[in-house]
Motif scaffolding. Structure first.
Motif, mmCIF file in Angstrom:
data_model
loop_
_atom_site.group_PDB
_atom_site.id
_atom_site.type_symbol
_atom_site.label_atom_id
_atom_site.label_comp_id
_atom_site.label_asym_id
_atom_site.label_seq_id
_atom_site.Cartn_x
_atom_site.Cartn_y
_atom_site.Cartn_z
ATOM 1 N N SER A 154 -14.980 -12.210 -14.439
ATOM 2 C CA SER A 154 -13.976 -13.267 -14.202
ATOM 3 C C SER A 154 -14.639 -14.648 -14.193
ATOM 4 C CB SER A 154 -13.193 -13.006 -12.928
ATOM 5 O OG SER A 154 -14.072 -12.920 -11.857
ATOM 6 N N GLU A 155 -15.912 -14.700 -13.784
ATOM 7 C CA GLU A 155 -16.613 -15.998 -13.828
ATOM 8 C C GLU A 155 -16.637 -16.536 -15.262
ATOM 9 O OE1 GLU A 155 -20.807 -16.024 -12.678
ATOM 10 O OE2 GLU A 155 -20.950 -18.147 -13.228
ATOM 11 N N ASN A 156 -16.839 -15.615 -16.225
ATOM 12 C CA ASN A 156 -16.875 -16.056 -17.623
ATOM 13 C C ASN A 156 -15.545 -16.672 -18.039
ATOM 14 O OD1 ASN A 156 -19.387 -14.916 -17.705
ATOM 15 N ND2 ASN A 156 -18.851 -13.218 -19.059
ATOM 16 N N VAL A 157 -14.460 -16.034 -17.620
ATOM 17 C CA VAL A 157 -13.133 -16.531 -18.025
ATOM 18 C C VAL A 157 -12.910 -17.926 -17.428
ATOM 19 C CG1 VAL A 157 -10.647 -16.110 -17.950
ATOM 20 C CG2 VAL A 157 -12.229 -14.197 -18.301
ATOM 21 N N GLN A 158 -13.350 -18.122 -16.183
ATOM 22 C CA GLN A 158 -13.219 -19.454 -15.569
ATOM 23 C C GLN A 158 -14.029 -20.497 -16.343
ATOM 24 O OE1 GLN A 158 -14.313 -18.912 -11.464
ATOM 25 N NE2 GLN A 158 -12.647 -17.470 -11.169
ATOM 26 N N LEU A 159 -15.246 -20.091 -16.760
ATOM 27 C CA LEU A 159 -16.090 -21.018 -17.527
ATOM 28 C C LEU A 159 -15.438 -21.329 -18.874
ATOM 29 C CD1 LEU A 159 -19.560 -19.410 -16.690
ATOM 30 C CD2 LEU A 159 -18.891 -21.755 -16.128
ATOM 31 N N LEU A 160 -14.844 -20.317 -19.490
ATOM 32 C CA LEU A 160 -14.184 -20.530 -20.791
ATOM 33 C C LEU A 160 -13.000 -21.481 -20.640
ATOM 34 C CD1 LEU A 160 -14.241 -16.905 -22.268
ATOM 35 C CD2 LEU A 160 -15.698 -18.821 -22.894
ATOM 36 N N ARG A 161 -12.257 -21.322 -19.559
ATOM 37 C CA ARG A 161 -11.103 -22.209 -19.324
ATOM 38 C C ARG A 161 -11.529 -23.667 -19.223
ATOM 39 N NH1 ARG A 161 -6.882 -19.405 -18.826
ATOM 40 N NH2 ARG A 161 -6.833 -17.435 -17.712
#
Ligand code: S3P
Length: 173
Positions: free
Chosen positions: A89-96
């Motif tokens: 989920s950290e990756n998705v936040q970074l992508l956002r």
């Protein structure tokens, strides 16, 4: 778009066409195209298969997250991601933070066909790659959907058509 970057991020399953679409988008927009797999392999001086074989998936995932953190410092571009990027989920936040997230999708038969045409992926070196693909899709499809600002079914489209649709849909947003 307040608080969000202006990049275009491509997510989706292995073989769906993220890299080729990324290059088509880069050609159309004049933006640079960066690929998280390439950052990881450059960082470690090893291919993705070698990283999986020597250090395992978890290590690969850690470096993938480090690569994403670094991308937050770079200028606007087209960002192509590895198929497992949504697992953290950290990756998705970074992508956002980087920009709009575009999920490239395809029906199972199209995916099987496209995957058989790309270089072998370490996660699919199993006795029954089709079953492995279906199992990975079962876990990941909801994650791709949740992360996406835009979803494009690429099953019956050429790479240039996909790029065209993405540019149109981004302009509408
Ligand atoms: C992976 C997909 C690969 C690469 C690695 C793991 C995955 O990238 O990051 O083999 O977990 O789906 P592509 O999606 O470009 O094949």
């Amino acid at each position: 778009m307040t608080g969000r970057g202006q990049s275009l991020v491509l997510i989706g399953f292995m073989g769906v066409g993220k890299s080729s679409t990324g290059h088509a988008l880069a050609a159309r927009t004049g933006l640079p195209c960066v690929d998280t797999d390439e950052i990881v392999t450059r960082e470690l001086g090893m291919s993705v298969s070698e990283i999986f074989a020597s250090w395992g998936e978890e290590k690969f995932r850690e470096i993938e997250t480090v690569a994403l953190r670094q991308l937050n410092e770079t200028p606007r571009g087209i960002i192509v991601t590895g198929g497992g990027i949504v697992l953290r989920s950290e990756n998705v936040q970074l992508l956002r933070k980087l920009g709009k997230i575009v999920s490239l999708e395809a029906d199972n038969e199209t995916l099987f066909r496209r995957i058989s045409q790309v270089a072998p992926r370490p996660l699919l070196q199993t006795e029954d790659p089709r079953a492995t693909i279906l199992e990975l899709l079962r876990i990941r499809t909801p994650l791709y959907h949740q992360a996406a600002d835009i979803r494009v079914d690429t099953s019956s489209l050429t790479v240039n058509e996909v790029a065209e649709i993405i540019v149109q849909r981004i302009e509408e947003k």
